[in-house]
Design an enzyme around this catalytic site. Structure first.
Site, PDB file in Angstrom:
ATOM      1  N   GLU A 231       0.841  -1.212   0.000  1.00  0.00           N
ATOM      2  CA  GLU A 231       0.000   0.000   0.000  1.00  0.00           C
ATOM      3  C   GLU A 231       0.874   1.259   0.000  1.00  0.00           C
ATOM      4  O   GLU A 231       2.077   1.199   0.223  1.00  0.00           O
ATOM      5  CB  GLU A 231      -0.941   0.001   1.207  1.00  0.00           C
ATOM      6  CG  GLU A 231      -0.201  -0.126   2.521  1.00  0.00           C
ATOM      7  CD  GLU A 231      -0.700   0.816   3.584  1.00  0.00           C
ATOM      8  OE1 GLU A 231      -1.113   1.937   3.269  1.00  0.00           O
ATOM      9  OE2 GLU A 231      -0.642   0.415   4.758  1.00  0.00           O
TER      10      GLU A 231
ATOM     11  N   LYS B  28      -3.575  -1.189  14.357  1.00  0.00           N
ATOM     12  CA  LYS B  28      -2.704  -0.186  14.982  1.00  0.00           C
ATOM     13  C   LYS B  28      -3.095   0.049  16.446  1.00  0.00           C
ATOM     14  O   LYS B  28      -4.263   0.094  16.790  1.00  0.00           O
ATOM     15  CB  LYS B  28      -2.731   1.101  14.170  1.00  0.00           C
ATOM     16  CG  LYS B  28      -1.888   0.941  12.902  1.00  0.00           C
ATOM     17  CD  LYS B  28      -1.723   2.210  12.130  1.00  0.00           C
ATOM     18  CE  LYS B  28      -2.964   2.528  11.361  1.00  0.00           C
ATOM     19  NZ  LYS B  28      -3.162   1.679  10.178  1.00  0.00           N
TER      20      LYS B  28
HETATM   21  N1  PSU Z   1       0.230   0.585   8.457  1.00  0.00           N
HETATM   22  C1  PSU Z   1       1.244   1.358   8.959  1.00  0.00           C
HETATM   23  N2  PSU Z   1       1.092   2.714   8.861  1.00  0.00           N
HETATM   24  C2  PSU Z   1      -0.017   3.298   8.276  1.00  0.00           C
HETATM   25  C3  PSU Z   1      -1.062   2.477   7.760  1.00  0.00           C
HETATM   26  C4  PSU Z   1      -0.877   1.114   7.888  1.00  0.00           C
HETATM   27  O1  PSU Z   1       2.242   0.839   9.466  1.00  0.00           O
HETATM   28  O2  PSU Z   1      -0.091   4.526   8.206  1.00  0.00           O
HETATM   29  C5  PSU Z   1      -2.289   3.125   7.111  1.00  0.00           C
HETATM   30  C6  PSU Z   1      -3.016   2.132   6.213  1.00  0.00           C
HETATM   31  O3  PSU Z   1      -3.050   2.672   4.915  1.00  0.00           O
HETATM   32  C7  PSU Z   1      -4.401   2.014   6.806  1.00  0.00           C
HETATM   33  C8  PSU Z   1      -4.603   3.384   7.387  1.00  0.00           C
HETATM   34  O4  PSU Z   1      -5.351   1.691   5.835  1.00  0.00           O
HETATM   35  O5  PSU Z   1      -3.312   3.601   8.005  1.00  0.00           O
HETATM   36  C9  PSU Z   1      -5.793   3.424   8.337  1.00  0.00           C
HETATM   37  O6  PSU Z   1      -6.322   4.710   8.345  1.00  0.00           O
HETATM   38  P1  PSU Z   1      -7.802   5.022   8.917  1.00  0.00           P
HETATM   39  O7  PSU Z   1      -7.734   4.672  10.386  1.00  0.00           O
HETATM   40  O8  PSU Z   1      -8.002   6.506   8.665  1.00  0.00           O
HETATM   41  O9  PSU Z   1      -8.758   4.167   8.144  1.00  0.00           O
END
Ligand code: PSU
Ligand code: MN
Length: 303
Positions: A27, A159
């Site tokens: 990604e 996360k």
């Molecule tokens: N993994 C990481 N760092 C990130 C992400 C994933 O180590 O920044 C990103 C991914 O693209 C994931 C996003 O889809 O964070 C989630 O964002 P949100 O909570 O706004 O959906």
């Protein structure tokens, strides 16, 4: 293989698909919005190298001038890492980005959407989005996209800034099978433990592929979420992060950070307050996950 003429395959991805060689999608939101410069570009390049070293072909997913790409060239990776106004695009934004000709990085949700339609079956990331903490309901679009996309997704769990027990419940409710890769509980991104169960433990790529193939035979439509703990030497245990995380969440609330800005804000502040410890953990787990994904893709490409 392309079911959507709007998806542009790099020549290398197109050739790899035709030859049934192993492929790993990567990604780009983590590059544009998840890591600081210059580590973001270095990491993006390193992830591609790691996948290649394992004998697979990397396909970084992004939107450039309104075109959906599976597989970027060097210049395009640099644009995502260093360009101005690189948007954070979830699935709901893809149509707008195409219609308006935007440059944008794809989240787990939109990467799944594009990679699956490009014909790629394995995807490596750092941590998936999930159910956020706090009073206002905020659930990442990563979760519903996982529930409807038949791909193997390799991550270090959700996360740590999220409500992990609620995220685990969501995965269960929507039938997303969670594998612990060499572990019995779900990792918690920077930390190896969450106290939350996985559905099954696998200790080899073969075991993962066996379950994925069985899902396909059964016609189960969701993803197989393979969770891999951060390498021990880079781990930041949750207890060490507790105070910092509380402070970051309070700052986010106070500054009214909302929507797509929440996750990047929290990751950046945690890295600053931990003097780079969480950044080192993030890079280490991304690299490790890319390696595991490439090994799984290699087994999957064998008939
Ligand atoms: N993994 C990481 N760092 C990130 C992400 C994933 O180590 O920044 C990103 C991914 O693209 C994931 C996003 O889809 O964070 C989630 O964002 P949100 O909570 O706004 O959906
Ligand atoms: Mn959200």
């Amino acid at each position: 293989m392309t079911s959507n003429k709007l998806i542009h395959l790099s020549p290398e991805i197109e050739a790899a698909l035709a030859a049934k060689r192993p492929l790993v999608a990567l990604e780009s939101t983590v590059i544009a919005h998840g890591l600081p410069q210059p580590q973001n570009l270095e990491t993006a390049q390193r992830l591609e190298q790691i996948v290649r070293a394992e004998g697979a072909i990397p396909g970084t997913i992004a939107v450039i001038l309104g075109k959906l790409y599976a597989g970027l060239d060097q210049e395009q990776v640099e644009l995502i890492a260093n360009g101005d106004d690189i948007k954070k695009l979830s699935t709901r934004d893809l149509s707008i980005a195409v219609a308006r000709g935007w440059n944008g990085a794809t989240t787990v949700a939109s990467t799944l959407w594009i990679a699956h339609r490009a014909g790629i079956s394995v995807f490596a990331t750092g941590g998936i989005g999930g159910v956020h903490r706090g009073a206002l309901p905020d659930t990442s679009a990563d979760l519903p996209e996982l529930a409807r996309t038949p791909m193997i997704v390799v991550s270090s769990g959700a996360k740590i800034v999220l409500d992990l027990p609620a995220t685990r419940e969501w995965l269960e409710t929507y039938g997303i099978t969670v594998v612990g890769y060499g572990c019995d509980e779900m990792p918690a991104f920077y930390s190896r433990q969450s106290g939350l169960p996985v559905d099954v433990r696998c200790d080899s790529p073969n075991e993962v592929v066996n379950i994925f193939r069985t899902q396909r035979e059964l016609g189960i439509e969701g993803a197989l979420l393979v969770t891999v703990p951060v390498p021990e030497e880079a781990e930041v245990p949750e207890e060490a992060l507790h105070k910092i995380l509380d402070q970051c969440l309070a700052e986010a609330a106070k500054s009214h950070v909302s929507g797509r800005d929440v996750t990047p804000f929290l990751l950046t502040r945690m890295s600053q307050l931990s003097e780079g410890a969480t950044l080192r953990a993030n890079i280490a787990l991304l690299e490790n996950n890319a390696r595991v994904a490439a090994r799984i893709a290699s087994v999957l490409s064998q008939p």
